[in-house]
Every structure is written in structure tokens, then in C-alpha cells.
Design a protein around this motif. Structure first.
Motif, mmCIF file in Angstrom:
data_model
loop_
_atom_site.group_PDB
_atom_site.id
_atom_site.type_symbol
_atom_site.label_atom_id
_atom_site.label_comp_id
_atom_site.label_asym_id
_atom_site.label_seq_id
_atom_site.Cartn_x
_atom_site.Cartn_y
_atom_site.Cartn_z
ATOM 1 N N LEU A 88 46.251 33.449 40.975
ATOM 2 C CA LEU A 88 44.908 32.988 40.602
ATOM 3 C C LEU A 88 44.955 31.861 39.582
ATOM 4 C CD1 LEU A 88 43.081 36.430 40.313
ATOM 5 C CD2 LEU A 88 43.370 34.960 42.335
ATOM 6 N N ALA A 89 45.946 31.889 38.725
ATOM 7 C CA ALA A 89 46.120 30.882 37.676
ATOM 8 C C ALA A 89 47.601 30.850 37.340
ATOM 9 C CB ALA A 89 45.268 31.224 36.446
ATOM 10 N N PRO A 90 48.060 29.849 36.596
ATOM 11 C CA PRO A 90 49.489 29.771 36.289
ATOM 12 C C PRO A 90 50.063 31.051 35.693
ATOM 13 C CG PRO A 90 48.421 27.729 35.682
ATOM 14 C CD PRO A 90 47.324 28.659 36.096
ATOM 15 N N LYS A 91 49.231 31.810 34.959
ATOM 16 C CA LYS A 91 49.741 33.021 34.316
ATOM 17 C C LYS A 91 49.066 34.295 34.814
ATOM 18 C CE LYS A 91 51.062 30.717 29.995
ATOM 19 N NZ LYS A 91 50.939 30.735 28.515
ATOM 20 N N LEU A 92 48.194 34.160 35.779
ATOM 21 C CA LEU A 92 47.417 35.309 36.242
ATOM 22 C C LEU A 92 47.649 35.550 37.733
ATOM 23 C CD1 LEU A 92 45.239 37.449 35.568
ATOM 24 C CD2 LEU A 92 43.523 35.730 36.235
ATOM 25 N N ASN A 93 48.009 36.779 38.089
ATOM 26 C CA ASN A 93 48.242 37.161 39.481
ATOM 27 C C ASN A 93 47.415 38.385 39.842
ATOM 28 O OD1 ASN A 93 50.369 35.228 39.976
ATOM 29 N ND2 ASN A 93 51.711 36.542 38.747
ATOM 30 N N LYS A 121 47.584 65.554 64.246
ATOM 31 C CA LYS A 121 47.680 64.123 63.964
ATOM 32 C C LYS A 121 46.852 63.814 62.727
ATOM 33 C CE LYS A 121 48.213 62.833 68.838
ATOM 34 N NZ LYS A 121 47.653 62.040 69.959
ATOM 35 N N TRP A 122 47.323 62.859 61.951
ATOM 36 C CA TRP A 122 46.598 62.437 60.757
ATOM 37 C C TRP A 122 46.623 60.912 60.667
ATOM 38 C CZ3 TRP A 122 50.415 66.212 60.742
ATOM 39 C CH2 TRP A 122 50.004 67.514 60.488
ATOM 40 N N ASN A 123 45.526 60.350 60.173
ATOM 41 C CA ASN A 123 45.433 58.908 59.932
ATOM 42 C C ASN A 123 45.058 58.684 58.471
ATOM 43 O OD1 ASN A 123 45.770 57.997 62.738
ATOM 44 N ND2 ASN A 123 43.802 59.004 63.060
ATOM 45 N N ASP A 124 45.517 57.582 57.930
ATOM 46 C CA ASP A 124 45.215 57.302 56.523
ATOM 47 C C ASP A 124 45.220 55.803 56.269
ATOM 48 O OD1 ASP A 124 45.083 58.268 53.556
ATOM 49 O OD2 ASP A 124 46.700 56.785 53.600
ATOM 50 N N THR A 125 44.384 55.399 55.310
ATOM 51 C CA THR A 125 44.378 54.037 54.786
ATOM 52 C C THR A 125 44.585 54.115 53.286
ATOM 53 O OG1 THR A 125 42.844 53.277 56.487
ATOM 54 C CG2 THR A 125 43.065 51.911 54.513
ATOM 55 N N SER A 126 45.669 53.514 52.806
ATOM 56 C CA SER A 126 46.013 53.570 51.384
ATOM 57 C C SER A 126 46.045 52.163 50.792
ATOM 58 C CB SER A 126 47.378 54.240 51.181
ATOM 59 O OG SER A 126 47.336 55.591 51.555
ATOM 60 N N PRO A 127 45.174 51.863 49.835
ATOM 61 C CA PRO A 127 45.163 50.530 49.212
ATOM 62 C C PRO A 127 45.964 50.500 47.903
ATOM 63 C CG PRO A 127 43.170 51.703 48.647
ATOM 64 C CD PRO A 127 43.985 52.643 49.486
ATOM 65 N N ARG A 128 46.227 49.283 47.465
ATOM 66 C CA ARG A 128 46.880 49.036 46.176
ATOM 67 C C ARG A 128 46.327 47.752 45.594
ATOM 68 N NH1 ARG A 128 52.248 45.895 45.368
ATOM 69 N NH2 ARG A 128 52.937 46.435 43.259
ATOM 70 N N MET A 129 46.045 47.746 44.293
ATOM 71 C CA MET A 129 45.584 46.534 43.631
ATOM 72 C C MET A 129 46.197 46.477 42.237
ATOM 73 S SD MET A 129 41.710 45.069 43.063
ATOM 74 C CE MET A 129 41.214 46.360 41.940
ATOM 75 N N VAL A 130 46.750 45.306 41.903
ATOM 76 C CA VAL A 130 47.399 45.104 40.620
ATOM 77 C C VAL A 130 46.968 43.765 40.045
ATOM 78 C CG1 VAL A 130 49.596 45.055 39.376
ATOM 79 C CG2 VAL A 130 49.415 46.348 41.519
ATOM 80 N N LEU A 131 46.656 43.747 38.777
ATOM 81 C CA LEU A 131 46.347 42.512 38.068
ATOM 82 C C LEU A 131 47.353 42.355 36.942
ATOM 83 C CD1 LEU A 131 44.172 40.229 38.058
ATOM 84 C CD2 LEU A 131 43.045 41.498 36.209
#
Length: 797
Positions: free
Chosen positions: A445-450, A531-541
């Protein structure tokens, strides 16, 4: 012949060893960049300090300094990670308090073990001898968007060395107390301008430190041998192909059961009279006692640069057959004999395709993972009618066999009911399929921000079957048939000695299962699928305060598929899910050569599957899978400091407060709000000091210490995790100190060392077995190993 050189560049190798607290030779000692550690934790080549994940790196040098033949022997030196491999084919491990001790094939593990990217499972093939390991990356927290199998609690990635172009020949011999020996052989050579071959072999053996007090036989002797061959081809267009084949054969005695009572046991057992298992005589009489494993595997890795991206393909095949038969009463009394056996047959195949690239604005990875597993398992209980008679007398007040024997003797009839063997089996089979699509993008997002965003879509398809036939007791069946032909039982009823109802109960006791009592799978296998289904998200700043300081925050979901209880017919479990919230910092103070990393986390886990000893209505308590909701918060802290050139200090510590949120045991004990048992504190400390230019070489002194806090007790006493007696305590804090002094010639052609593990000979009772305590009055214990002193010699050519 050229001297041995590292496959990695000297700067990366030096940095890796520095971060792991390992020692370096004089020409390898880092000057400034001791914090630069290259890892592949996020399926990208990155510096560890740029990865916004709580992770710990263990280098090959630290493994050598601890004289650790496998991951189990490093227990305590990776705070937050607990590994128990007292039974190598039935290991258990947990990360941040989340794990499973279930050795059944019906459930998965929340801690994933990967060797060169290939999932290692959780049962007989999960913990094997180290063989040419380059490093171990321990990633804490859910890692579903980064690895082929969704690791809800974390992942352990073991990376082996690749073949290089230089010729290497190396032999390492380690010999110590109790005739413990470890041999490692290595050969690396270039076959052509584009191909290279690396072959390694390991042998580990020991006579053990426990002997049977009656026979004098060793209770722990055995060997573990392994070999790996890796071929590397540098293909056209900068492509790379790696093909590895490996094999391992383990053959040793099963874990010993140290009995805690003297003489003929009484029921109920009195803990006040328990012997100290650290000094008590050991009597084990399990027939065909032993633990074996035959393992075969192959891995094909392909890497192809495409210009706009890099394509990676990993194909892995694993197969193993294991068997573990062990004593479960800790005596050699025929009237108290119980042993159990677990055997497993496992075949698995994994295919993963991955694309990764960097556009300048984003660093991305996407992949597809396929996993197939076919497994079979047999759980077995072996005893005899003398022991069963004892159990019936203790539990119901009616020793069936001896009572009938007595009545037959009065009539002058040889009954032959006592002295017969009795075996029960539960056979299960599993066919598991898992497929997933995942993606992970680091947005600059910026030189020091991801901002990192990731998601995983998973589908699990499992088929399971149980078959629990009636007990096998040929001698007893013959005796019963003979008595029936003589009209003995009818005569007893006719004489009024017993009622028809009592006769029916007696016949049931003699002919029905006492351990595997579940109905529905006696005549034929009972099958079930889901049977099983899943959606697993991840978010890191993450944000870089400067070149050497980063702060980050993350939210990630972890998922593990539902499963089946391998020890209870027709029992299944819902999927596990966890939400993990974490903030952390990674700092390197360049002026002081001081690295400080820390993270603060909180998670909530639903339907965590664990193995527990339960009273299920059968005569003998059984181990079964239970599900509970749990929550925790904690801190991980890691520090590395090099105040002067020849001194390095390191400290890692983990704090966790873990409790049950919603759980009542099968015995009706409500544990809501009570601690799960995970110790609050685990800490590892280390120091390395070099003395240079001594007789044409360098001396390296290493001191390492591991501390694990006391088990946090709850009301579920059946598990034996917390017990205090006049002679010993289970669940107290433990400490271990290891010392090593090594010498390496300046030519690097040879080295020698003296090592002492468990320097202060700290002895602890690690666990209590209560499987037969309430029935036969025969609790037993396991204890840790005593001080180990040894020498090591390494020769390079």
C-alpha cells in the motif's frame, strides 16, 4: 578432493545459524547482519524479520548441539510447541496449547508437519529421525492459506538440504551412555554440469536405561535406520527438478510401563502407597512386546520460472506400516495381565500446484492442493481369563471363572476355564480425500505499509468403517462347550446353585467383549461417510517503522475437517474451527546486535478433538476422542543478542492462559472455565562462547536450558495429569540443561565434541497410566531419561 562447502551462500547460512542460536566456525561468524534469516514460511523467499507471523527457526547446528535424533528430543527448546513421542508410532504434539493426543486414523491434527512441503500426517509417520535437515520453521497460528493442508493451530516445516555442485563426503559418529549411538553419513557429488546427487544415511540405536527386574532384559533397546537420496537437475530455462526417495526402518521395544504398586495390588489403589517410579523395579511381561515401523516415501519438486511468475509443482507419496504392542499393567502377575496393540497401514498421495509472482504493487501466491489417503488400523486388547476373573470380582463382586471352577471341582469335573488367553480387536479403515484452492497476496500500500489478504476454500470427503468381532478365546470356548455337553450349567440351575438370570449373565461375561462393546459392527463392518466444506480467510497489516523495526496485526481463521472415532463404533465429530487475533513486533537494534520479537494473541477454538481415557460402560476404560470448545490468550517472545564477536545469547519464552469454554466429560465432570492443562510458561535459554586459535582450531562452549511450567490442573483426575503422592508428583514444573564443548580444526576437515544432556540429572514422572487402576489396582508411570554423556566425531573429506 575439494573441501566440504555449504549449499547455501555463506551469508544466508551464517545468518540462519545465528538466529537459531547455533554456533558458527570462525570463518562463518557473521559480522553485522546476524538478523538476516531467509525462510520460506509464506511460500516465498523472505527474510524472517519481514514475515508478519510468530515463527521460530531451528538450524541444523542447534539440532547437532542438542544431539537430537528427532523432533521429540528437542521438546522444551521451542516454547509453545510440545512434542511427546514416548511412542514413536503414536506421537502427540500441540502448538499454543492446541493439539491432539489421538493416534487414531479417524481424525486429523491441528498441527501440520511438512517435510519439503509434503504433509506428514499425525500418526505413525509424523515423527521420524532427522536426516540431513537444513532448518525447521515453526509457524504459530492458523496457516491455511500457505500450506497444502489446513493447519488450524500452526505448522512445522522441515526443510532438507538440496544437492550442490561441490563434492562432499562426511561422516559423523555420536556415542554415549547406555550404548547410545548415532551415525550419519553423507555423500554429495555433481554428476554432470546440470545434475547433482546427494545421499544420506542415519542410524540411531540404544540399549536403553531400564531393565526388567525379573529377567534382566533391556526394556528399551532398538534401532532406527533411515536413508535418503536426492537428485537435482538444473533444467533448461532456469527450471529446477528435485527427486527424493527415502526409507526408514524402526525396530525397538515399546514404551515400558513402570508399576506403582508392590506385591499383589489392591482395589482401589491407594496413591499414598505408590512407589517412586524413578527408582522402583520394573516388571513388564507383554507378549511380543515391540514397536516397529517400515516407511517409504518419494517426493518430486519442479520449479519453472515463467517470467511473469514462477510455477512450482510438488508430488509426494508416503507409505508406512507400524505396530506397537505394550504392557498396560506394570506387573508380571498372570492374574493382572493386560497388554494393548495398535497397528496401522497407511498410504497417502499429495499433489500441489502453485504459482507465485511479484508485480511491484503486490506479491502473490495461489495454489491447488489434492490429498488422498487410504489407511487401516487395528486396536487390540490382550488379557487372560485369570485377569478377567480378577476384574469381575473387583467390579461386580462375582469372580465368574473361579466360582464356576470351584463348583466343577466339587463335582469332580476339570472345568478348564482359567488359564486361557483372551483377545479383542477393533478394525477400522479410512479413505480420505481433501482438495483446496488457496491464495495469498501481499499488497504494498505504501513504501512501509503492507496489507496481506488470503483465503482458502477446502473440501474434505471421508469414508470410514468399523468392524469389532467377538473376542477370540479358543481355549475358553472349548472348555465351555465341554461343560455344556456334560450338562454342567443346567445342573447348577437345577440344583439352585445359580438362577437362570445369573447363568445368562455368567455366559455373557464369558462370551461377550469387555472392551470393544459397541454394537452394530460385530457381524460385519459398519460404514459411514461425510463431506465438509470450508472457507478460511486471513488478513494481516504490517508497518515498517524503519528498516529494522516492524509492527503487525492479523486475523486468521483455521479449519480442520470433521472425523470419526477410531475407538468407538459409529462415532463422528464436527469440524474444528478457530479464530486467531494477533498483534506483534519484530525489532533489530543494529548498534547492539540485538534482535527482539514479540507477539500477543487470543483465540477461540470450537470442537477441538482430543483423546481422553473415559469410563464408557465397558469393564476396561478406553481411550476415546472427545470434543470441546476452548479459548486462550498468550504471548510469544524471542530475543537474540551478540554483545561481542565470540558470545551469543538467546532466549525464547511463551505464556498461555488456556481454558475450557464448554465441556463436560463423559463421566459427568463439568470443566467450563477450568484450565485445559497447558502450562502457563515455557522458556528456553542458550549461550554460545568461542575460544579462537586453540591448537589450530576453535573451541565452542554451548549451554542450553529449557523450563516448562507446572501442568494447570482441573477436575478430570482420570487422565492422571495431576497427582501428588508422598514420593513423587505428576505435572510439576520441569527443567533440563544441556552442555556441549566442541573443537573444530581450522581446515574444517574434522571436529570433535563432548556433550551432556540433562546435565543435572533431573528426573520427572512424565505421565500416569490409569487404564487398569480401577479394575486391577495397577497404575503405571512413565519417566524421563537420566543424564546422557557422550562424545561426537565428525570427519569431512
Amino acid at each position: 578432493m575439494k573441501l566440504r562447502k555449504k549449499v547455501l551462500t555463506s551469508s544466508i547460512s551464517s545468518a540462519l545459524l545465528a538466529c537459531s542460536g547455533a554456533a558458527l566456525a570462525a570463518d562463518q561468524a557473521p559480522k553485522e547482519e546476524t538478523h538476516v534469516v531467509v525462510v520460506t514460511a509464506q511460500n516465498r523467499t523472505q527474510q524472517a524479520q519481514d514475515v508478519p507471523i510468530a515463527l521460530q527457526i531451528v538450524g541444523a547446528e542447534q539440532i547437532d548441539k542438542l544431539a537430537s535424533p528427532s523432533l521429540a528430543e528437542m521438546n522444551g527448546y521451542i516454547p509453545g510447541l510440545s512434542v511427546n513421542a514416548e511412542q514413536a508410532t503414536q506421537p502427540s504434539m500441540s502448538l499454543r496449547g492446541i493439539g491432539t493426543s489421538d493416534f487414531g486414523i479417524g481424525t486429523d491434527a491441528p498441527v501440520g508437519i511438512y517435510i519439503d512441503g509434503v504433509y506428514g500426517g499425525k500418526t505413525g509417520g509424523a515423527v521420524m529421525n532427522f536426516n540431513d535437515v537444513q532448518r525447521i520453521e515453526v509457524l504459530k497460528g492458523p496457516q491455511g492459506t500457505l500450506f497444502g493442508r489446513n493447519s488450524a493451530a500452526g505448522a512445522i516445516s522441515i526443510v532438507t538440504r538440496e544437492p550442490g555442485r561441490e563434492t562432499e563426503l562426511e561422516a559423523r559418529l555420536r556415542y554415549g551412555r547406555f550404548h547410545t549411538r548415532n551415525v550419519e553419513l553423507l555423500a554429495n557429488t555433481a554428476l554432470s554440469d546440470s545434475t547433482a546427487l546427494r545421499i544420506t544415511a542415519v542410524h540411531h540405536g540404544s540399549d536403553g536405561w531400564l531393565k526388567d527386574a525379573a529377567s534382566g532384559a533391556s526394556l528399551q533397546h532398538g534401532t532406527d535406520n533411515g536413508v535418503r537420496a536426492t537428485l537435482r537437475w538444473d533444467a533448461p530455462a532456469r527450471a529446477k527438478v528435485l527427486l527424493s526417495v527415502e526409507a526408514e526402518k524402526l525396530d525397538h521395544m515399546a514404551r515400558p510401563a513402570i508399576g506403582l504398586v508392590a506385591g499383589v495390588p489392591a482395589v482401589p489403589a491407594d496413591p499414598a502407597s505408590y512407589l517412586d517410579p524413578r527408582t522402583a523395579p520394573v516388571y513388564n511381561d507383554a507378549i511380543h512386546n515391540g514397536e516397529t515401523r517400515n516407511f517409504r516415501g518419494s517426493t518430486l519438486r519442479i520449479e519453472v520460472p515463467l517470467g511473469w511468475a514462477t510455477f512450482n509443482a510438488t508430488t509426494g507419496y508416503r507409505r508406512f506400516d507400524s505396530r506397537n504392542r505394550q504392557d498396560n499393567d506394570g506387573t508380571n502377575l498372570p492374574t493382572h495381565y493386560v497388554d494393548t496393540e495398535n497397528s496401522e497401514r497407511n498410504r497417502s498421495w499429495q499433489q500441489e500446484f502453485r504459482l507465485s509472482g511479484n508485480t511491484g504493487m503486490a506479491d502473490w501466491v495461489t495454489g491447488v492442493s489434492l490429498y488422498h489417503e487410504k489407511a487401516g488400523q487395528t486396536s487390540q486388547v490382550n488379557t487372560n481369563t485369570d485377569t478377567l476373573d480378577n476384574i469381575f470380582g473387583n467390579v461386580a463382586g462375582f469372580p465368574v471363572f473361579s466360582q464356576l471352577e470351584g463348583a466343577a471341582a466339587m463335582a469332580g469335573i476339570p472345568a478348564g476355564l482359567l488359564g486361557n488367553s483372551w483377545q479383542e480387536n477393533l478394525h477400522v479403515e479410512a479413505r480420505n480425500k481433501a482438495s483446496a484452492i488457496y491464495g495469498d497476496v501481499i499488497w504494498h500500500l505504501a513504501p512501509k505499509l503492507n496489507l496481506t489478504t488470503g483465503v482458502r476454500f477446502t473440501r474434505d470427503d471421508k469414508r470410514f468403517s468399523w468392524y469389532s468381532p467377538l473376542r477370540t478365546a479358543a481355549g475358553l470356548d472349548g472348555s465351555i462347550a465341554n461343560l455344556q455337553n456334560l450338562g454342567f450349567f443346567d445342573a447348577l440351575v437345577g440344583m439352585g446353585a445359580i438362577t437362570p438370570e445369573q447363568l445368562m449373565m455368567a455366559m455373557g461375561a464369558m462370551t461377550q467383549n469387555i472392551e470393544f462393546t459397541s454394537t452394530g459392527a460385530t457381524a460385519a463392518p459398519l460404514a459411514k461417510k461425510n463431506k465438509w466444506n470450508d472457507t478460511s480467510p486471513r488478513m494481516v497489516l504490517d508497518y515498517k517503522l524503519n528498516d529494522d523495526m516492524m509492527v503487525y496485526g492479523s486475523i486468521a481463521k483455521g479449519y480442520q475437517s470433521g472425523g470419526f472415532n477410531a475407538l468407538q463404533v459409529n462415532a463422528s465429530y464436527d469440524p474444528e474451527k478457530v479464530w486467531n487475533y494477533e498483534i506483534g513486533m519484530k525489532n533489530y537494534y543494529r548498534r547492539y546486535k540485538l534482535l527482539v520479537n514479540a507477539s500477543l494473541y487470543k483465540y477461540k477454538f470450537s470442537n477441538l478433538q482430543s483423546l481422553a481415557l473415559v469410563n464408557n460402560g465397558s469393564a476396561i476404560p478406553s481411550y476415546q476422542v472427545t470434543s470441546s470448545d476452548q479459548g486462550a490468550h498468550g504471548v510469544d517472545f524471542d530475543m537474540r543478542w551478540q554483545p561481542v564477536r565470540d558470545l551469543r545469547l538467546n532466549m525464547s519464552t511463551a505464556y498461555i492462559d488456556q481454558t475450557y469454554k464448554n465441556f463436560t466429560t463423559s463421566d459427568g465432570v463439568k470443566l467450563d472455565g477450568q484450565p485445559v492443562g497447558t502450562p502457563k510458561w515455557t522458556t528456553a535459554l542458550g549461550a554460545d562462547y568461542w575460544v579462537r586459535d586453540v591448537a589450530g582450531g576453535d573451541l565452542d562452549f554451548t549451554l542450553q536450558h529449557a523450563y516448562t511450567g507446572a501442568t494447570r490442573c482441573n477436575a478430570d483426575a482420570l487422565q492422571g495429569a495431576c497427582l501428588t503422592t508422598p514420593r513423587f508428583r505428576v505435572g510439576g514444573a520441569t527443567q533440563r540443561t544441556d552442555f556441549r564443548v566442541g573443537y573444530e580444526a581450522n581446515s574444517h576437515q574434522w571436529a570433535a565434541a563432548l556433550f551432556v544432556n540433562n546435565l543435572f540429572d533431573k528426573r520427572y514422572v512424565t505421565s500416569i497410566g490409569n487404564m487398569t487402576t480401577g479394575l486391577l489396582g495397577t497404575p503405571y508411570a512413565m519417566v524421563n531419561a537420566p543424564r546422557q554423556v557422550g562424545v561426537e566425531v565428525r570427519v569431512n573429506m
